[in-house]
Design a protein around this motif. Sequence first.
Motif, short mmCIF file in Angstrom:
data_model
loop_
_atom_site.label_atom_id
_atom_site.label_comp_id
_atom_site.label_asym_id
_atom_site.label_seq_id
_atom_site.Cartn_x
_atom_site.Cartn_y
_atom_site.Cartn_z
N UNK A 39 -3.54 -2.37 30.59
CA UNK A 39 -4.20 -1.91 29.37
C UNK A 39 -5.60 -1.40 29.70
N UNK A 40 -6.33 -2.12 30.53
CA UNK A 40 -7.68 -1.70 30.90
C UNK A 40 -7.66 -0.43 31.76
N UNK A 41 -6.65 -0.31 32.61
CA UNK A 41 -6.52 0.90 33.44
C UNK A 41 -6.41 2.14 32.56
N UNK A 42 -5.59 2.04 31.52
CA UNK A 42 -5.44 3.14 30.57
C UNK A 42 -6.75 3.37 29.81
N UNK A 43 -7.39 2.30 29.40
CA UNK A 43 -8.63 2.38 28.62
C UNK A 43 -9.72 3.12 29.40
N UNK A 44 -9.89 2.77 30.66
CA UNK A 44 -10.90 3.44 31.49
C UNK A 44 -10.59 4.93 31.64
N UNK A 60 -20.47 14.11 17.95
CA UNK A 60 -20.68 14.06 16.51
C UNK A 60 -20.38 15.39 15.83
N UNK A 61 -19.75 16.32 16.56
CA UNK A 61 -19.61 17.66 16.00
C UNK A 61 -18.23 17.92 15.42
N UNK A 62 -17.22 18.08 16.25
CA UNK A 62 -15.94 18.54 15.77
C UNK A 62 -15.06 17.40 15.26
N UNK A 63 -14.14 17.76 14.37
CA UNK A 63 -13.17 16.79 13.89
C UNK A 63 -12.30 16.29 15.03
N UNK A 64 -11.97 17.17 15.97
CA UNK A 64 -11.19 16.76 17.13
C UNK A 64 -11.89 15.64 17.87
N UNK A 65 -13.17 15.81 18.12
CA UNK A 65 -13.91 14.79 18.85
C UNK A 65 -13.98 13.49 18.06
N UNK A 66 -14.20 13.60 16.76
CA UNK A 66 -14.25 12.39 15.94
C UNK A 66 -12.93 11.63 16.01
N UNK A 67 -11.82 12.36 15.98
CA UNK A 67 -10.53 11.69 16.06
C UNK A 67 -10.25 11.13 17.45
N UNK A 68 -10.71 11.82 18.49
CA UNK A 68 -10.54 11.29 19.84
C UNK A 68 -11.42 10.06 20.04
N UNK A 69 -12.62 10.09 19.49
CA UNK A 69 -13.50 8.92 19.56
C UNK A 69 -12.88 7.74 18.82
N UNK A 70 -12.29 8.01 17.67
CA UNK A 70 -11.64 6.96 16.90
C UNK A 70 -10.46 6.39 17.67
N UNK A 71 -9.71 7.25 18.32
CA UNK A 71 -8.55 6.81 19.12
C UNK A 71 -9.03 5.90 20.25
N UNK A 72 -10.06 6.35 20.96
CA UNK A 72 -10.62 5.54 22.04
C UNK A 72 -11.12 4.20 21.51
N UNK A 73 -11.72 4.22 20.34
CA UNK A 73 -12.23 3.00 19.74
C UNK A 73 -11.10 2.00 19.47
#
Length: 341
Positions: A234-239, A253-266
Motif C-alpha cells: 500500500x505504501x509503495x503505491x502511495x509513494x 490549486x488551479x485546475x479541476x483535474x489537479x484538485x481531483x488528483x489531489x483528492x485521490x492522493x489524499x
Amino acid sequence: MKLLSIAVPCYNSQDYMEHCVESLLPGGDDVEILIVDDGSKDNTAAIADRLEASHPGIVRAIHQENAGHGGAVNTGLKHATGLFFKVVDSDDWVDASAYEKIMTFLRKAVSENRLPDLVLSNYVYEKQGVAHKKIMQYRKYFPTDTYFTWDEVKPLPPTTYILMHSVIYRTEVLRASHLDLPKKTFYVDSLFVFQPMPWAKSIYYIDVDFYRYFIGREDQSVNESVMISRLDQQYRVNYRMIDILLNSGLHFDSSTLCKNMCSYLNIITTVSSIMSIKSGTEEHLRWKKELWEYLKESNSSLYRKLRYRTLLGIFMNLPGKPGRKISVIAYNITQKIYGFN
C-alpha cells in the motif's frame, strides 16, 4: 482490430472466473477477453484454455509466471488489440444491460470518428451478506451522455472517487502515459486510474451500473486484516502516486483535474495512515510519519493542502493515542456509511 479489450487477471481463480468471463461474452466479436493466468497453482490455466477453445476469436488465454495483479494488467495491455481497454477482476462481473449500452456508445463513437480518451460508468459494491448494494455513481459531478473535459467536472468529495471499476480508457492513452504497474504488488488499481488522468482530454460518462464489484471474501486484498499484512505494498503505491502528481506539471490549486488528483492522493494517503494506526505497531506508525514527511520535503505546498486543508488530513494526524482513537472512529463511521472493505 477489436473495439474493446478486456483483461481478466487470474490467480487461483478456478471457483469464479467462468462467471466473470460469461458476463463478458455478450460483447461478441467486437470484444477480446484476455484471460491472464498469472502463474496459478489450481485449475485456472486449464479453464482459461477451455474457454479460449470454446470462444475462438473472442477469448484468449495468456499464461505467465506469477507477476501479481499489476504484472497481469501489464500483460493484458501489452497483448491488447482493442481501441479501448478495460480490466475486470476474475471474481467480479458486469451487468448485461449496462454492458450493451456501453458497447452501443463505443460503436457509435467509432462510426463518428470521435473517440473519447476515457469512458466512465458506475460500479456496485456486491458485498457478501449485505442486501442493500451501495452504488457508486457520478451524476452529481460529471456531465451525462456528452463529451466533456476535466474543466467541466466538479471536484469529487472524499467519499466518491474513481476506481479502476469505473473506467474504460482508450488503449493508446494508457500507452502514451507510459503506464507500467509494479509487479507483485497489490493495490495498483489506483495507479491504473491515476497515472493516465492528465492524458485524458476527452471524457464521456454513461450513467449505468456496469461493474459489479464483489467484496467479502476473507482472502481478498481489501480485507482489513489482509491490507495490514500487505501494508508495505500500500505504501509503495502511495509513494508512487505522490511522485506521479509532483511530476505531472499541474498547479495544485488551479485546475479541476489537479484538485481531483489531489483528492485521490489524499484518499490513498488516508488509507495508508489509518491502516498504520489500526495496526498500531511501531514500524507501521513510523511508516506513516515517514510518508507525511516525504510529502512535506517533496512539496510543501501539496503537503499543506493535504495536511491542513482537508478533514482527512487533519483526522489522520491527530496527536497521541487519543488522536489515533478519534481517527479510527471517524474511519469506521465512514466505512459503515459507504460499505467499503
